[in-house]
Design a protein around this motif. Structure first.
Motif, PDB file in Angstrom:
ATOM      1  N   LEU B 461      21.003  35.939  25.412  1.00 44.90           N
ATOM      2  CA  LEU B 461      21.074  37.239  26.082  1.00 44.90           C
ATOM      3  C   LEU B 461      19.940  37.347  27.108  1.00 44.90           C
ATOM      4  O   LEU B 461      18.830  36.844  26.878  1.00 44.90           O
ATOM      5  N   ASP B 462      20.236  38.060  28.165  1.00 44.24           N
ATOM      6  CA  ASP B 462      19.236  38.275  29.221  1.00 44.24           C
ATOM      7  C   ASP B 462      18.374  39.484  28.844  1.00 44.24           C
ATOM      8  O   ASP B 462      18.379  40.511  29.514  1.00 44.24           O
ATOM      9  N   THR B 463      17.628  39.328  27.751  1.00 46.67           N
ATOM     10  CA  THR B 463      16.880  40.495  27.253  1.00 46.67           C
ATOM     11  C   THR B 463      15.646  40.815  28.096  1.00 46.67           C
ATOM     12  O   THR B 463      15.116  41.924  28.015  1.00 46.67           O
ATOM     13  N   PRO B 583      16.134  44.654  27.247  1.00 40.74           N
ATOM     14  CA  PRO B 583      15.881  44.692  25.798  1.00 40.74           C
ATOM     15  C   PRO B 583      16.887  45.553  25.028  1.00 40.74           C
ATOM     16  O   PRO B 583      17.222  45.251  23.886  1.00 40.74           O
ATOM     17  N   ALA B 584      17.387  46.633  25.631  1.00 41.71           N
ATOM     18  CA  ALA B 584      18.310  47.522  24.906  1.00 41.71           C
ATOM     19  C   ALA B 584      19.662  46.874  24.641  1.00 41.71           C
ATOM     20  O   ALA B 584      20.435  47.354  23.806  1.00 41.71           O
ATOM     21  N   SER B 585      19.941  45.776  25.328  1.00 41.58           N
ATOM     22  CA  SER B 585      21.250  45.147  25.161  1.00 41.58           C
ATOM     23  C   SER B 585      21.295  44.213  23.948  1.00 41.58           C
ATOM     24  O   SER B 585      22.367  43.717  23.597  1.00 41.58           O
ATOM     25  N   CYS B 591      27.011  50.074  24.791  1.00 38.53           N
ATOM     26  CA  CYS B 591      28.155  50.559  25.565  1.00 38.53           C
ATOM     27  C   CYS B 591      29.243  51.124  24.651  1.00 38.53           C
ATOM     28  O   CYS B 591      30.373  50.614  24.636  1.00 38.53           O
ATOM     29  N   PRO B 592      28.938  52.167  23.881  1.00 39.93           N
ATOM     30  CA  PRO B 592      30.004  52.749  23.043  1.00 39.93           C
ATOM     31  C   PRO B 592      31.142  53.318  23.887  1.00 39.93           C
ATOM     32  O   PRO B 592      32.284  53.385  23.435  1.00 39.93           O
TER      33      PRO B 592
END
Lengths: 109, 720
Positions: B461-463, B583-585, B591-592
């Motif tokens: 992941l691109d955190t 970081p939130a990903s 993405c609810p």
């Protein structure tokens, strides 16, 4: 017996290596034969943890014979309601090796 | 005696009632059989008429549904003598009568004498809902010294996901052979139903797999609940809900089915065409993948109604086989070892030239050196892999040649990309097998160089949010805001997007994976050098929804999946409002708004207080991008093995195409094919195959063969 003999012959340095190899091979055999689908060394799955089996039988002189019979012919009532299925087609030598390994607590290496 | 009287009455009714009702509206050609079905109250609408014959080279059957006047038309029947009967909700099977194409045939439906007789025809799900689910208050489990549920089963959803995505992965739970326990097992257990369940889960050559699932539930608790379920049914308990007869467009369906393979084998998947172009392989062979059961890959010739097989070779003679697996005596097969496979042929896809590619085992697990640490292989430098469980094979029907491809990565499902190199993207199965592998099939076909044609990448992941892949924290390492992050989300489902050729995967939830993390959808952007440049995004279903399984993608790039919480779901990445990296990903919860849920029809388990889900379980999903089924373009179709149906979502409404014969329909994948683009509904169809590991649990018992199913939706119930 085998280990005692090795110690008596002064082969203490090579003995651990030999035992490690045997344990590892038997762990692989247990995997290959599917034992580990229902058993684990540490915790109960469908069947009892191998360490619990080792503990239960540690002072029983006929443990090898009892467990060999259990593996070959199955049984129930010792560890709960789920029966141990019979594994009649597993060669005697492999059963012997597995039982010895279980009685050591099923070390991975 | 009473049964004989019913049969006689029905036979008499055949001769008297139907002709008048049917006379004017049916247009029965020489290739059709048509007529009217009447019952005690007149026309029987929405019931199935089943025609079967053994006259052809392989057993053949066709099924249609009656319209609102009880009329039916079986179209395009190959010349043969057919046994024909009526099946429907509220009925029991009518006596079989013989007919030929071109014949007008009116049939008398037989009312079910009681609820129990009627319920025998309900989909398994209706029976499965009688299974008690431990209440939510029992979780997390307190172990074998407590409530018998392992502490690893932390929530009720973990339990439900396990009984669906472990047990129901292989068995049509609720079907006749599952909801009844054979006397064979009861006898072995001295009449104790718990013991009988213990023995049945130790039967056959899949006992090890079943042991894992039983262990996961906690053997005492799990087996007790299953034993209580079948005890309850044995004592006369009936489903608390009833299915409804087909209505509307559901009555326009035509099911055509053929036997293939062997009654001792089972199929996992099958393929008729190229997912990217459904015009590939018109009128050609349909190919099955027999997973663990055999190395004999079956095919069906649907034009000539013939079946056959080719045997997949393997590279290493030391490869273990199913005959060496742990096994127990079976109520159906005794001590006979019915599976003889080595190659574990799980999934198959077809390329643009009609070649069939398989995820299959060609050698023991240990990988060759080029996969491992110290290898110069570009992917091994990034992520060395010591073992793989399955690799690849390819069969070229034109040349009658097999190719075996030794991949370092494990394969499970396969799909082609839409680019000039025809990259074959693969999934691995469980999340722990956290590498995504591919084969450049163009390069492979040109060079046969399996090493240079394959590659794989970790899922990163691109955190750090800089838009590119750079240094990452590995599995188990603490997060570092300056780095990207590798995650353990090995693909189960895999598909490339028709919209932008991005690669999507789906990882399994706890009930299948036995890893304490949710399932995710994963979007992979390969980049120019995928082993080093591929970047992933992960998306987790909103709170309360769980058990993702399989995926497919429509022409607009919307991803569709199914959930063991009892829904079909879509995920539209274009709806996401926030940033998709950074970081939130990392949790996948960012993405609810991308998700939409569609509750499956049917009842919920009584012990599960979630009205937004049903007890339905779908194994996978297929989006009919090219409208091969006849319900429109881009229609998602859940492969529901609780409702025993292809369950399509058409403009927000469910269309349930239940396959009523043989009872216990259970499938794991489907694809569409266009044989003749100018022939309307007759020139296309949706294809699938039997997917249960135990055909013998269903109608027909040990005589039941795996089947190929072709499903078509006509413009009307009487179209021919």
């Amino acid at each position: 017996m085998k280990r005692s003999l090795l110690v008596a012959m002064g082969l203490v340095l090579s003995a651990p290596a030999l035992w490690a190899q045997e344990n590892s091979a038997t762990a692989g055999l247990a995997n290959q034969l599917g034992c580990m689908f229902c058993h684990n060394a540490e915790v109960k799955l469908v069947g009892p943890a191998f360490k619990a089996v080792a503990e239960k039988y540690k002072d029983q002189t006929d443990a090898v014979a009892v467990l060999t019979n259990k593996v070959k012919n199955g049984g129930s009532g010792v560890w709960g309601r789920v029966p141990m299925p019979a594994h009649a087609l597993v060669p005697d030598e492999q059963v012997k090796s597995l039982v010895g390994w279980v009685l050591k607590g099923a070390p991975a290496k | 005696m009473k049964k004989t009287a019913w049969a006689l009455a029905a036979a008499m009714g055949l001769a008297t009632s139907g002709v008048v009702l049917a006379e004017s509206a049916l247009n029965i050609s020489k290739r059709d059989i048509g007529g009217v079905v009447t019952g005690a109250k007149g026309a029987e609408a929405g019931v199935w008429v089943i025609a079967e014959t053994k006259d052809l080279p392989t057993k053949f059957a066709k099924i249609v549904v009656t319209d609102d006047k009880g009329r039916f038309l079986l179209p395009e029947m190959p010349s043969a003598n057919y046994q024909i009967w009526v099946r429907g909700y509220g009925l029991v099977d009518s006596p079989k009568v013989t007919a030929k194409p071109g014949q007008k045939l009116d049939l008398k439906a037989v009312q079910a004498p009681d609820e129990k007789s009627a319920a025998a025809y309900y989909p398994g799900m209706y029976w499965y809902t009688l299974l008690d689910i431990p209440p939510a208050s029992d979780f997390p489990g307190t172990g074998d010294k407590g409530n018998g549920i392992p502490a690893t089963i932390k929530k009720q959803s973990y339990w439900v996901d396990t009984i669906k995505n472990s047990c129901q992965s292989c068995h049509a739970l609720g079907s006749e052979g599952m909801r009844n326990v054979s006397d064979f097992y009861k006898k072995k257990a001295g009449g104790d139903s718990f013991g009988a369940w213990a023995h049945r889960t130790q039967a056959g050559q899949a006992m090890a797999y079943m042991g894992v699932a039983v262990g996961r539930l906690g053997p005492d608790k799990g087996l007790e609940l299953f034993a209580n379920w079948t005890d309850k049914i044995e004592k006369g308990a009936l489903p608390f809900d009833k299915p409804k007869r087909p209505k509307g467009v559901e009555r326009n369906v035509v099911y055509t089915m053929w036997d293939y393979s062997s009654n001792k084998y089972y199929l996992h998947d099958g393929i008729s065409s190229d997912k990217r172009n459904n015009k590939v392989n018109p009128n050609g062979l349909f190919w099955g993948s027999p997973e663990e059961s055999t190395d004999r890959v079956p095919y069906l010739d649907p034009v000539n109604h013939k079946s056959g097989e080719v045997v997949m070779p393997y590279r290493d003679p030391k490869l273990f086989g199913q005959k060496e697996q742990p096994k127990g005596p079976s109520a159906y097969w005794g001590d006979e070892l019915i599976w003889d496979g080595h190659t574990s042929i799980h999934n198959n896809v077809m390329d643009e030239a009609g070649r069939v590619w398989f995820s299959a085992r060609i050698r023991p697990f240990a990988n060759p050196d080029f996969c491992k640490q110290g290898s110069d292989h570009p992917s091994a430098k990034v992520l060395p892999i010591a073992e793989s469980v399955r690799q690849l094979s390819m069969y070229d029907p034109a040349k009658k040649e097999w190719s075996l491809i030794n991949t370092c990565f494990t394969t499970h499902h396969l799909y082609f990309s839409r680019d000039k190199n025809n990259i074959l993207w693969t999934s691995a199965g469980g999340p722990g097998l956290s590498a995504v592998g591919w084969l450049d099939t163009k390069k492979y076909l040109e060079t046969k160089d399996e090493q240079k044609s394959q590659g794989w990448t970790p899922i990163v992941l691109d955190t750090n949010g800089n838009g590119k892949r750079d240094a990452y924290t590995d599995l188990g390492q603490p997060d570092d805001p300056s780095k990207d992050k590798r995650v353990m989300t090995g693909f189960y489902g895999v598909q490339t997007s028709p919209a932008d050729n991005s690669v999507w995967g789906q990882s399994m939830d706890v009930g299948f994976s036995r890893v304490d993390q949710p399932g995710f959808l994963i979007r992979l952007t390969p980049g120019s050098d995928p082993s080093n440049t591929a970047l992933a995004e992960i998306y987790q279903p909103p709170e309360g929804y769980y058990g993702l399984r399989g995926l497919d993608i429509d022409s607009k790039g919307v991803v569709w999946s199914v959930l063991s919480s009892g829904q079909m779901t879509s995920f539209d990445r274009n709806k996401c409002k926030g940033p998709l990296n950074g970081p939130a990903s990392a949790t996948g919860k960012h993405c609810p708004e991308g998700w939409t849920m569609y509750r499956f029809p049917g009842p919920q388990f009584k012990g599960v207080n979630d009205p937004n889900g049903s007890a339905e379980h779908a194994y996978y999903i297929a989006v009919d991008v090219e409208n091969t089924l006849g319900l429109g373009k881009d229609v998602p179709v859940a492969l529901t093995n609780g409702g025993e149906a292809l369950l399509a979502l058409v403009k927000g409404d469910w269309v349930s195409l239940r396959v009523p014969y043989p009872l216990g329909f259970f499938t794991k994948n489907a694809d569409g094919r266009i044989d003749d683009p100018k022939a309307g509904w007759k020139g296309k169809g949706f294809w699938t195959t039997s997917g249960t590991r135990a055909n013998f649990h269903g109608e027909g018992g040990t005589e039941a063969y795996p089947k190929v199913f072709k499903v078509q939706v006509r413009p009307s119930p009487l179209a021919n």
